[in-house]
Design an enzyme around this catalytic site. Structure first.
Site, PDB file in Angstrom:
ATOM      1  N   ASP A 156       0.735  -0.997  -0.083  1.00 61.11           N
ATOM      2  CA  ASP A 156      -0.075   0.028  -0.199  1.00 61.11           C
ATOM      3  C   ASP A 156       0.664   1.324   0.207  1.00 61.11           C
ATOM      4  O   ASP A 156       2.045   1.256   0.473  1.00 61.11           O
ATOM      5  CB  ASP A 156      -1.172   0.332   1.028  1.00 61.11           C
ATOM      6  CG  ASP A 156      -2.452   0.929   0.608  1.00 61.11           C
ATOM      7  OD1 ASP A 156      -1.194   2.130   1.166  1.00 61.11           O
ATOM      8  OD2 ASP A 156      -3.180   0.630   0.454  1.00 61.11           O
ATOM      9  N   ILE A 157       0.477   2.076  -0.837  1.00 59.98           N
ATOM     10  CA  ILE A 157       1.262   3.229  -1.161  1.00 59.98           C
ATOM     11  C   ILE A 157       0.969   4.509   0.179  1.00 59.98           C
ATOM     12  O   ILE A 157      -0.052   4.285   0.237  1.00 59.98           O
ATOM     13  CB  ILE A 157       0.897   3.889  -2.166  1.00 59.98           C
ATOM     14  CG1 ILE A 157       1.731   3.333  -3.459  1.00 59.98           C
ATOM     15  CG2 ILE A 157       2.221   5.533  -1.943  1.00 59.98           C
ATOM     16  CD1 ILE A 157       1.235   3.616  -4.755  1.00 59.98           C
ATOM     17  N   GLU A 217      -4.805   1.872  -4.342  1.00 59.05           N
ATOM     18  CA  GLU A 217      -3.242   2.095  -3.971  1.00 59.05           C
ATOM     19  C   GLU A 217      -2.312   0.789  -3.832  1.00 59.05           C
ATOM     20  O   GLU A 217      -1.731   0.364  -3.185  1.00 59.05           O
ATOM     21  CB  GLU A 217      -3.256   3.489  -3.930  1.00 59.05           C
ATOM     22  CG  GLU A 217      -3.238   3.128  -2.272  1.00 59.05           C
ATOM     23  CD  GLU A 217      -4.396   4.194  -1.945  1.00 59.05           C
ATOM     24  OE1 GLU A 217      -4.534   4.141  -0.439  1.00 59.05           O
ATOM     25  OE2 GLU A 217      -5.264   4.191  -2.235  1.00 59.05           O
TER      26      GLU A 217
END
Length: 624
Positions: free
Chosen positions: A500-501, A543
């Site tokens: 996950d960003i 994301e």
């Protein structure tokens, strides 16, 4: 390559009969070619419209699933937001949940219909108890149901659809609702992405029959129209109980003739009270425009041949006594015939009984890159590799020995190694009118390599995430389940990563969604660079990305995750302003331990580890 004609003294009626048979044969070949071309055009458009409808439906199903998860998350936390401070926490939670693409507004409504918390401050305190979607849930309460409202016009004058979860009281009674308003602009963008021709229109319809959205813009007058009519394709589709259908006729709503693909949107893992339906239509005139042009061209060609051959035979018979002069006139007429064949944008050829070429039009000679003299007497082995020669031999034998008329798709590889696909029609040529002896064959071949590559490209798009080029969630899960079964069957190790960003919302808020899209694509590039070709990579959320590492234990998977995290931390995205933007990721790692573990469980374990990485400060790797 001119045809050779030897004048023979025969009764006039025999010559006319022979000419008639030739023209009938040629006319039949042309008719069959046009018929099959029409069928191919219809089938191709059928498949393209079905594929586009499926792409929209699968994306919409994903959005409905995401919205349902957001609603359940909000509903599960209602008990913690009963005081004034809790209301602010509820609003913050709603805003966090509504960042899912495709959600416009989220509201919490009490049992009286008053909005107690909302992502839009101006709606708090408003009473929506009169709304049909509120009354529907109140009158038919079901805590397990995801309610999908018919389209309605908001106070802003916008047509929207709400997805709703009921809030249950202590005794399970109706205590209010949690609702999410689907964003029309998001779905317009989605529908525009599959519009490959200006003559298309795409619509999203509620199962009650009300049109929610249409594109292009000139079709927006359809919004709010009710398609539930006995004569409409929508009603016929609903009555059939089938998930997807394609109709061809006059549309009930637009009174236009076209081809319409309908697909019902009803995710298997959601209990929805009413489904949605996606419609993708294209005007029939534009679908068959090219085919009608072919009719005109080939009809003109056939008319020229009929006229030329009739005049030629008449002149031949009129001057039969002067054999030499008549032969010259016949050759002139044949040359005209050959000239007409050379103008047809298809490959026309003839072979003798030994499968040697005796005629080819200009298109065929250009394909083989040789002259008429060089082609005469050549066999297929001069132009094609052995495996192609073998396939062509089988078809030729059916025509030359058994007198069959063949029409089939042929895949050929030329001497240059390039693969081409053709629709080929072959018919036998007889020595006499009684058809007792076959002396050769006539063939017409049309290149359909592009009609086939486009189909393959559309199927590939249905498997890929449109932004990053990685597997989309559906295809990732298909491949992942296959790999999990393989690992369990052969007792191989298997690990998963969930990425996950970090602070991705801030990137979008500060630099814009275009910068956010660039970050997502750059992360996909880094993952393709760092991971193996056997690893399965997919984008499963906004994301959020997932990776399956075959034959990799927990220790090796942790090392891979750490290297990937370090590489991402060193990667920069250059914005339009020229500024370098760095971003980081958090990674959760899990490994297959139990032979009965399914893919969802393995991914959930990695997701929990990812959540722990986020809680511990981000930009780190945590193990399940």
């Amino acid at each position: 390559m001119p045809l050779q004609i030897i004048p023979l003294r025969r009764p006039f009626y025999v010559q006319w009969l022979g000419l008639g048979l030739i023209l009938i044969t040629l006319g039949t070949v042309i008719t069959f070619n046009l018929y099959f071309e029409h069928e191919r055009t219809a089938v191709r458009e059928h498949d393209r419209l079905s594929t586009q409808a499926r792409v929209i439906a699968e994306n919409t199903e994903y959005q409905l699933t995401s919205a349902n998860l957001a609603l359940e998350n909000v509903r599960s936390n209602l008990a913690y937001w009963k005081d004034d401070a809790g209301q602010q926490a509820a609003i913050r939670h709603l805003k966090a949940a509504s960042i899912i693409p495709g959600i416009r507004t989220m509201n919490i409504v009490d049992k009286e219909g008053t909005i107690t918390a909302s992502t839009r401050a101006e709606l708090i305190g408003m009473n929506i108890g009169f709304r049909d979607y509120f009354q529907e849930v109140k009158q038919h309460p079901n805590a397990d149901m995801l309610y999908v409202s018919p389209p309605f016009e908001t106070i802003d004058g916008i047509f929207v659809i709400n997805v709703i979860r009921m809030i249950a009281g202590e005794q399970g009674e109706f205590a209010g609702i949690v609702s999410a308003t689907l964003d029309p602009e998001y779905f317009k963008t989605l529908m525009m992405s599959v519009q490959y021709a200006s003559s298309m229109w795409v619509a999203l319809i509620h199962s009650d029959g009300l049109v929610f959205l249409t594109i292009p813009d000139e079709r927006e007058n359809m919004e709010g129209v009710n398609l539930r009519h006995p004569d409409s394709f929508f009603t016929r589709h609903q009555s059939s109980g089938k998930k997807e259908q394609v109709f061809t006729n006059i549309m009930y709503a637009t009174k236009e003739h076209g081809m319409l693909a309908l697909r019902t949107i009803y995710p298997a893992d959601l209990k929805m009270d009413k489904p949605l339906v996606v419609a993708v239509n294209r005007d029939s005139d534009s679908i068959f425009q090219s085919w009608r042009q072919h009719i005109l061209a080939q009809g003109t060609f056939f008319g020229v041949i009929v006229l030329a051959s009739t005049i030629g035979l008449f002149l031949h018979q009129h001057r039969q006594r002067n054999l030499e002069k008549e032969a010259a006139q016949a050759r002139t007429l044949v040359d005209r015939f050959s000239f007409a064949l050379d103008r047809i944008p298809t490959y026309i050829f003839m072979k003798d009984q030994q499968r040697r070429y005796i005629y080819a039009n200009r298109s065929m000679l250009e394909l083989f890159k040789c002259s008429a003299e060089e082609l005469a007497g050549s066999s297929d082995s001069r132009f094609f590799p052995p495996e192609t020669v073998a396939r062509l031999y089988e078809t030729d034998i059916r025509v030359l020995r058994h007198g069959e008329d063949t029409a089939e798709k042929v895949t050929c590889k030329g001497k240059d190694g390039h693969l081409r696909i053709y629709w080929e029609i072959k018919t036998p040529i007889y020595e006499n009118d009684k058809k007792t002896s076959i002396c050769g064959l006539c063939g017409i071949s049309t290149d359909i390599t592009e009609l086939e590559l486009l189909k393959e490209k559309l199927e590939q798009q249905a498997r890929q995430d449109y932004l990053t080029g990685l597997f989309n969630r559906r295809f990732f899960m298909e491949q992942g389940n296959a790999e999990l079964m393989r690992a369990q069957r052969y007792h191989h190790t298997l690990s998963s990563l969930m990425l996950d960003i970090d602070n991705f919302k801030k990137i979008n808020d500060r630099h814009g969604h275009q910068a956010g899209d660039t970050v997502l694509k750059r992360l996909a590039d880094v993952m393709r660079k760092m991971l193996r070709t056997v690893d399965i990579i997919g984008r499963i959320g906004g994301e959020e990305f997932a990776v399956l590492l075959p034959e990799t234990d927990l220790q090796k998977a942790t090392e891979v995750a750490e290297r990937l995290r370090e590489e991402v931390a060193c990667t920069a995205v250059t914005l339009e302003t020229g500024m370098a933007l760095y971003f980081k990721v958090s990674i959760g790692v899990a490994s297959l331990k139990d032979k009965d573990t399914d893919l969802n469980t393995l991914l959930n374990q990695a997701d929990k580890a990812l959540y722990q990485a986020k809680e511990n400060g981000r930009n780190r790797v945590c193990l399940a």
